[in-house]
Design a protein around this motif. Structure first.
Motif, PDB file in Angstrom:
ATOM      1  N   GLY A 190      -6.175   1.911   6.647  1.00  0.00           N
ATOM      2  CA  GLY A 190      -6.365   0.585   7.226  1.00  0.00           C
ATOM      3  C   GLY A 190      -6.742  -0.449   6.188  1.00  0.00           C
ATOM      4  O   GLY A 190      -6.810  -1.639   6.482  1.00  0.00           O
ATOM      5  N   GLY A 191      -6.989  -0.003   4.962  1.00  0.00           N
ATOM      6  CA  GLY A 191      -7.414  -0.908   3.903  1.00  0.00           C
ATOM      7  C   GLY A 191      -6.236  -1.577   3.224  1.00  0.00           C
ATOM      8  O   GLY A 191      -5.080  -1.250   3.454  1.00  0.00           O
ATOM      9  N   SER A 192      -6.552  -2.498   2.369  1.00  0.00           N
ATOM     10  CA  SER A 192      -5.507  -3.227   1.661  1.00  0.00           C
ATOM     11  C   SER A 192      -5.300  -2.632   0.272  1.00  0.00           C
ATOM     12  O   SER A 192      -6.162  -1.942  -0.266  1.00  0.00           O
ATOM     13  N   PHE A 193      -4.143  -2.926  -0.303  1.00  0.00           N
ATOM     14  CA  PHE A 193      -3.868  -2.500  -1.666  1.00  0.00           C
ATOM     15  C   PHE A 193      -4.889  -3.120  -2.615  1.00  0.00           C
ATOM     16  O   PHE A 193      -5.375  -2.475  -3.531  1.00  0.00           O
ATOM     17  N   ARG A 194      -5.241  -4.368  -2.352  1.00  0.00           N
ATOM     18  CA  ARG A 194      -6.213  -5.060  -3.204  1.00  0.00           C
ATOM     19  C   ARG A 194      -7.555  -4.339  -3.211  1.00  0.00           C
ATOM     20  O   ARG A 194      -8.142  -4.144  -4.273  1.00  0.00           O
ATOM     21  N   SER A 195      -8.042  -3.922  -2.037  1.00  0.00           N
ATOM     22  CA  SER A 195      -9.335  -3.234  -1.989  1.00  0.00           C
ATOM     23  C   SER A 195      -9.243  -1.877  -2.700  1.00  0.00           C
ATOM     24  O   SER A 195     -10.185  -1.460  -3.361  1.00  0.00           O
ATOM     25  N   TRP A 196      -8.101  -1.206  -2.558  1.00  0.00           N
ATOM     26  CA  TRP A 196      -7.903   0.065  -3.267  1.00  0.00           C
ATOM     27  C   TRP A 196      -7.952  -0.155  -4.774  1.00  0.00           C
ATOM     28  O   TRP A 196      -8.635   0.554  -5.495  1.00  0.00           O
TER      29      TRP A 196
ATOM     30  N   VAL B   2      -9.372   8.099  -2.800  1.00  0.00           N
ATOM     31  CA  VAL B   2      -9.251   8.128  -1.349  1.00  0.00           C
ATOM     32  C   VAL B   2      -8.744   6.759  -0.939  1.00  0.00           C
ATOM     33  O   VAL B   2      -9.328   5.739  -1.304  1.00  0.00           O
ATOM     34  N   PHE B   3      -7.638   6.742  -0.218  1.00  0.00           N
ATOM     35  CA  PHE B   3      -7.095   5.474   0.238  1.00  0.00           C
ATOM     36  C   PHE B   3      -7.313   5.366   1.733  1.00  0.00           C
ATOM     37  O   PHE B   3      -6.928   6.239   2.496  1.00  0.00           O
ATOM     38  N   ASP B   4      -7.933   4.290   2.137  1.00  0.00           N
ATOM     39  CA  ASP B   4      -8.149   4.011   3.551  1.00  0.00           C
ATOM     40  C   ASP B   4      -6.858   3.431   4.110  1.00  0.00           C
ATOM     41  O   ASP B   4      -6.459   2.327   3.719  1.00  0.00           O
TER      42      ASP B   4
ATOM     43  N   GLU C 229      -9.294  -2.670  -6.458  1.00  0.00           N
ATOM     44  CA  GLU C 229     -10.645  -3.052  -6.873  1.00  0.00           C
ATOM     45  C   GLU C 229     -11.539  -1.820  -6.994  1.00  0.00           C
ATOM     46  O   GLU C 229     -12.321  -1.704  -7.945  1.00  0.00           O
ATOM     47  N   LEU C 230     -11.424  -0.891  -6.054  1.00  0.00           N
ATOM     48  CA  LEU C 230     -12.205   0.344  -6.113  1.00  0.00           C
ATOM     49  C   LEU C 230     -11.838   1.161  -7.349  1.00  0.00           C
ATOM     50  O   LEU C 230     -12.722   1.675  -8.048  1.00  0.00           O
ATOM     51  N   ILE C 231     -10.557   1.252  -7.637  1.00  0.00           N
ATOM     52  CA  ILE C 231     -10.099   1.966  -8.839  1.00  0.00           C
ATOM     53  C   ILE C 231     -10.709   1.322 -10.085  1.00  0.00           C
ATOM     54  O   ILE C 231     -11.243   1.998 -10.962  1.00  0.00           O
ATOM     55  N   PHE C 232     -10.627  -0.006 -10.171  1.00  0.00           N
ATOM     56  CA  PHE C 232     -11.138  -0.717 -11.342  1.00  0.00           C
ATOM     57  C   PHE C 232     -12.651  -0.547 -11.494  1.00  0.00           C
ATOM     58  O   PHE C 232     -13.163  -0.546 -12.606  1.00  0.00           O
ATOM     59  N   GLN C 233     -13.366  -0.423 -10.403  1.00  0.00           N
ATOM     60  CA  GLN C 233     -14.823  -0.310 -10.454  1.00  0.00           C
ATOM     61  C   GLN C 233     -15.308   1.115 -10.719  1.00  0.00           C
ATOM     62  O   GLN C 233     -16.416   1.294 -11.218  1.00  0.00           O
ATOM     63  N   THR C 234     -14.507   2.111 -10.373  1.00  0.00           N
ATOM     64  CA  THR C 234     -15.029   3.479 -10.423  1.00  0.00           C
ATOM     65  C   THR C 234     -14.431   4.359 -11.513  1.00  0.00           C
ATOM     66  O   THR C 234     -15.091   5.308 -11.937  1.00  0.00           O
ATOM     67  N   LEU C 235     -13.250   4.062 -11.980  1.00  0.00           N
ATOM     68  CA  LEU C 235     -12.628   4.931 -12.975  1.00  0.00           C
ATOM     69  C   LEU C 235     -12.916   4.443 -14.389  1.00  0.00           C
ATOM     70  O   LEU C 235     -13.132   3.249 -14.607  1.00  0.00           O
ATOM     71  N   PRO C 236     -12.873   5.343 -15.358  1.00  0.00           N
ATOM     72  CA  PRO C 236     -13.033   4.927 -16.760  1.00  0.00           C
ATOM     73  C   PRO C 236     -11.865   4.030 -17.193  1.00  0.00           C
ATOM     74  O   PRO C 236     -10.781   4.070 -16.605  1.00  0.00           O
ATOM     75  N   GLU C 237     -12.102   3.252 -18.222  1.00  0.00           N
ATOM     76  CA  GLU C 237     -11.116   2.267 -18.680  1.00  0.00           C
ATOM     77  C   GLU C 237      -9.747   2.884 -18.939  1.00  0.00           C
ATOM     78  O   GLU C 237      -8.720   2.317 -18.563  1.00  0.00           O
ATOM     79  N   GLU C 238      -9.699   4.032 -19.576  1.00  0.00           N
ATOM     80  CA  GLU C 238      -8.424   4.673 -19.887  1.00  0.00           C
ATOM     81  C   GLU C 238      -7.649   5.003 -18.606  1.00  0.00           C
ATOM     82  O   GLU C 238      -6.441   4.806 -18.527  1.00  0.00           O
TER      83      GLU C 238
ATOM     84  N   SER D  30       0.827  -1.208   0.000  1.00  0.00           N
ATOM     85  CA  SER D  30       0.000   0.000   0.000  1.00  0.00           C
ATOM     86  C   SER D  30       0.858   1.254   0.000  1.00  0.00           C
ATOM     87  O   SER D  30       0.562   2.219  -0.703  1.00  0.00           O
ATOM     88  N   HIS D  31       1.914   1.245   0.796  1.00  0.00           N
ATOM     89  CA  HIS D  31       2.785   2.421   0.842  1.00  0.00           C
ATOM     90  C   HIS D  31       3.432   2.690  -0.510  1.00  0.00           C
ATOM     91  O   HIS D  31       3.403   3.817  -1.002  1.00  0.00           O
ATOM     92  N   VAL D  32       4.007   1.652  -1.124  1.00  0.00           N
ATOM     93  CA  VAL D  32       4.716   1.817  -2.397  1.00  0.00           C
ATOM     94  C   VAL D  32       3.805   2.430  -3.461  1.00  0.00           C
ATOM     95  O   VAL D  32       4.210   3.322  -4.205  1.00  0.00           O
ATOM     96  N   PHE D  33       2.549   1.982  -3.512  1.00  0.00           N
ATOM     97  CA  PHE D  33       1.670   2.397  -4.607  1.00  0.00           C
ATOM     98  C   PHE D  33       0.719   3.545  -4.270  1.00  0.00           C
ATOM     99  O   PHE D  33       0.148   4.137  -5.187  1.00  0.00           O
ATOM    100  N   THR D  34       0.532   3.844  -3.000  1.00  0.00           N
ATOM    101  CA  THR D  34      -0.469   4.876  -2.682  1.00  0.00           C
ATOM    102  C   THR D  34       0.018   6.003  -1.792  1.00  0.00           C
ATOM    103  O   THR D  34      -0.444   7.127  -1.946  1.00  0.00           O
ATOM    104  N   SER D  35       0.918   5.736  -0.853  1.00  0.00           N
ATOM    105  CA  SER D  35       1.250   6.806   0.082  1.00  0.00           C
ATOM    106  C   SER D  35       2.706   7.232   0.099  1.00  0.00           C
ATOM    107  O   SER D  35       3.058   8.196   0.764  1.00  0.00           O
ATOM    108  N   CYS D  36       3.572   6.550  -0.631  1.00  0.00           N
ATOM    109  CA  CYS D  36       4.951   6.997  -0.760  1.00  0.00           C
ATOM    110  C   CYS D  36       4.918   8.353  -1.485  1.00  0.00           C
ATOM    111  O   CYS D  36       4.109   8.540  -2.418  1.00  0.00           O
ATOM    112  N   PRO D  37       5.735   9.301  -1.085  1.00  0.00           N
ATOM    113  CA  PRO D  37       5.694  10.617  -1.727  1.00  0.00           C
ATOM    114  C   PRO D  37       5.802  10.581  -3.254  1.00  0.00           C
ATOM    115  O   PRO D  37       5.119  11.351  -3.938  1.00  0.00           O
TER     116      PRO D  37
END
Length: 120
Positions: free
Chosen positions: A38-44, A34-36, A46-55, A13-20
């Motif tokens: 306490g959440g996992s990288f996988r849940s983040w 928005v990254f929780d 999955e949320l990206i895949f479900q909510t953002l456009p394909e591009e 999670s740090h490498v992909f979401t919160s590292c500067p």
């Protein structure tokens, strides 16, 4: 500790979401999420895949890949990577992948070659 920023414990999670460097990449690409903490990288992801456009999903996947390569470059070669290098690598990789998927363009390049069809 994270080999890139040396300020937090390294985790997926740090490498992909919160590292500067990751945060700077997401800001530069205008990909808001928005990254929780306490959440996992996988849940983040999955949320990206479900909510953002394909591009945007494609861009996120390639930036993640480029962030991982940048991390490995720091670990194994002791070389720093800059945000614009990560983004350029992601864009180049995505562009090459898209071109490789273009069967029409590939067929027009290979009109003279009559292989067994095993390689595409």
């Amino acid at each position: 500790m994270c080999p890139v920023c040396s300020s937090q414990v390294e985790s997926t999670s740090h490498v992909f979401t919160s590292c500067p460097i990751a945060l700077a990449c997401w800001r530069r690409l205008r990909i808001n999420f928005v990254f929780d903490p306490g959440g996992s990288f996988r849940s983040w992801l999955e949320l990206i895949f479900q909510t953002l456009p394909e591009e945007s999903v494609c861009s996120v996947a390639m930036v993640c890949w480029s962030l991982w390569m940048a991390r490995n470059k720091t670990v194994w070669k002791k070389k720093s990577t800059f945000v614009m290098e990560v983004i350029a690598s992601a864009r180049t990789g995505l562009d090459q992948w898209k071109k490789a998927q273009d069967k029409i363009a590939l067929n027009s390049l290979c009109l003279e070659y009559k292989g067994d069809g095993a390689e595409l």
